[in-house]
Design a protein around this motif. Structure first.
Motif, short mmCIF file in Angstrom:
data_model
loop_
_atom_site.label_atom_id
_atom_site.label_comp_id
_atom_site.label_asym_id
_atom_site.label_seq_id
_atom_site.Cartn_x
_atom_site.Cartn_y
_atom_site.Cartn_z
N GLY A 88 0.83 -1.20 0.00
CA GLY A 88 0.00 0.00 0.00
C GLY A 88 0.87 1.25 0.00
O GLY A 88 2.08 1.17 -0.20
N TYR A 89 0.23 2.40 0.22
CA TYR A 89 0.97 3.66 0.25
C TYR A 89 1.89 3.72 1.46
O TYR A 89 2.98 4.28 1.40
CB TYR A 89 0.01 4.86 0.31
N TYR A 90 1.44 3.16 2.57
CA TYR A 90 2.16 3.34 3.84
C TYR A 90 2.52 2.02 4.52
O TYR A 90 2.95 2.03 5.66
CB TYR A 90 1.33 4.20 4.80
N GLU A 91 2.30 0.92 3.87
CA GLU A 91 2.67 -0.36 4.48
C GLU A 91 2.91 -1.41 3.40
O GLU A 91 2.44 -1.26 2.27
CB GLU A 91 1.59 -0.84 5.46
N THR A 92 3.69 -2.43 3.76
CA THR A 92 3.95 -3.55 2.86
C THR A 92 3.77 -4.80 3.69
O THR A 92 4.44 -4.98 4.71
CB THR A 92 5.38 -3.48 2.31
N ASP A 93 2.84 -5.68 3.28
CA ASP A 93 2.49 -6.84 4.08
C ASP A 93 2.86 -8.10 3.32
O ASP A 93 2.29 -8.37 2.26
CB ASP A 93 0.99 -6.81 4.39
N VAL A 94 3.82 -8.82 3.84
CA VAL A 94 4.29 -10.04 3.18
C VAL A 94 3.61 -11.22 3.88
O VAL A 94 3.85 -11.46 5.07
CB VAL A 94 5.83 -10.14 3.27
N LEU A 95 2.73 -11.88 3.15
CA LEU A 95 1.86 -12.90 3.75
C LEU A 95 2.35 -14.30 3.38
O LEU A 95 2.10 -14.78 2.27
CB LEU A 95 0.42 -12.68 3.29
N LEU A 114 4.42 -7.52 8.71
CA LEU A 114 3.78 -6.25 8.36
C LEU A 114 4.79 -5.10 8.47
O LEU A 114 5.08 -4.63 9.57
CB LEU A 114 2.58 -6.00 9.27
N PHE A 115 5.34 -4.70 7.35
CA PHE A 115 6.28 -3.58 7.33
C PHE A 115 5.48 -2.28 7.32
O PHE A 115 4.57 -2.12 6.50
CB PHE A 115 7.17 -3.63 6.08
N PRO A 116 5.83 -1.35 8.20
CA PRO A 116 5.02 -0.12 8.31
C PRO A 116 5.42 0.95 7.31
O PRO A 116 5.18 2.13 7.54
CB PRO A 116 5.30 0.33 9.74
N THR A 117 6.02 0.54 6.18
CA THR A 117 6.38 1.50 5.13
C THR A 117 6.17 0.81 3.79
O THR A 117 6.08 -0.41 3.72
CB THR A 117 7.87 1.90 5.20
#
Lengths: 249, 249
Positions: A67-74, B74-77
């Motif tokens: 996303g704009y403000y987060e990156t979620d590796v699932l 969950l990376f916060p950037t």
């Protein structure tokens, strides 16, 4: 990286304890990360029918949402704490509810029975709702994170050491113990973190896959030569494993 | 690892196209991963008030949720695609809506205007709702993934190459182009993936077992730094394989 776990049953005050610890560690200018163990079989962070969920259902084996403000590796599997910690490079990592990692432990509890169920040589503090009833248990301090968070974080600073490896004694034992025993000895003040020989600056040189012995002086020269270049590169993380291969892919 | 992106506006059929591609790639026994770009500013995968959300709000800089069957880091950037791809080791990785990566591209569209907005030398196929109207556009095949997914995946197998680096020409240019130009030339059949000299060099650097790409200039520095020390040691043989490992025995 210093890692510890906070364990206790639901509603014993785990998350509140951790929130207070994280805030105090941050106040002391440490970088902090955390891992939450979810003891709920049906847990799924992704929403059913979302695009990423559709990727996964179609067969994607690793899905990332950026996303704009987060990156979620699932990751679609439960992975080991050792593997998870490879993503981290904070000063402290707090584990919530994790029981399968060789790290110092804080218990949160309502009752003595709950403490007893979780008590072992790795426990260095007790917190949670029981703080209203006792001040210590079998020599272990019982500390409130509401009134006395600085006292608990002082103890964390004093007790929690750089993460030890997780080898069984058959694999190493060079310090005289297995990694769990060494951890307990360190907490008791009967051994030092430096007794773990694996963590002492490890550089190895192989030519045609054979180890070339190097005196410490030469080790240092080679270590400095490699890290001087590598630490300037994107992707470098302090303390992480570096391998340089020449002459073969 | 072969990486390509599928781009198009909302409702153009992106996710459906990707689902069909993933299923067909899996049918062909490839391992597949994927990355979804989320063009929605308020996106947050975690639920407000969850324990992991409380960790983050307390100041945790990296939060992982580990469940019975999944592990969510969950990376916060917003992190770069290059960094994200370091978590992957699948045969193919499909990017959805990612426009800032140097990879071949499939456009999904309703209209010619939508194609035109996204058209560049990296486009090798067009799909989505427009398949009902045209069969090709400016020499690029327009393929339905509902009736003709095997045809589209044949084209993916033919066209998509091992991920190229992302260096600007000033940093490398050893193949005669920058990395974007080389990608376009490969798709046109005017160059080969092997023309990228970064993939040929005899020095390889790994951090935590993942290859770190180096431009030739940096490769030479590291090569010289290592061999300068190693060639003075007993056991050194010119032209033989050298491996240096730091941080782990």
């Amino acid at each position: 990286m210093k890692v510890f776990t906070v364990c206790g049953i639901t509603q014993s005050g785990k998350t509140t304890t951790i929130e207070n610890i994280i805030r105090e560690l941050k106040k002391r200018r440490y970088s902090v990360g955390s891992v939450k163990e979810i003891h709920f079989e049906a847990f799924a962070i992704d929403e059913k029918g979302s695009n990423t969920d559709r990727h996964r259902r179609a067969g994607s084996e690793l899905v990332t949402a950026r996303g704009y403000y987060e990156t979620d590796v699932l990751f679609p599997t439960r992975i080991s704490i050792e593997e998870i910690l490879r993503f981290y490079h904070q000063d402290y990592v707090v584990l919530e509810g994790v029981t399968d990692s060789n790290v110092p432990k804080i218990i949160t509890a309502h009752t003595i029975e709950e403490i007893e169920e979780r008590l072992d040589g790795r426990v260095f503090a007790i917190s949670g709702r029981i703080v209203n009833e006792i001040q210590e248990y079998k020599g272990i301090p019982v500390i409130s994170t509401i009134d006395e968070v600085t006292k608990l974080v002082d103890l964390i600073e004093e007790k929690v050491y750089e993460k030890l490896p997780e080898f069984p004694k058959e694999c190493c034992g060079a310090c005289g113990y297995d990694c769990i025993e060494l951890g307990i000895k360190i907490l008791k003040g009967e051994a030092k973190r430096e007794d773990c020989i694996i963590s002492q600056e490890a550089i190895e040189l192989l030519i045609d896959d054979k180890t070339i012995p190097m005196v410490p002086f030469v080790q240092n020269i080679l270590y400095n030569a490699v890290t001087a270049v590598v630490k300037e590169l994107e992707g470098y993380k302090k303390g992480h494993k570096i391998t340089v291969k020449i002459g073969e892919k």
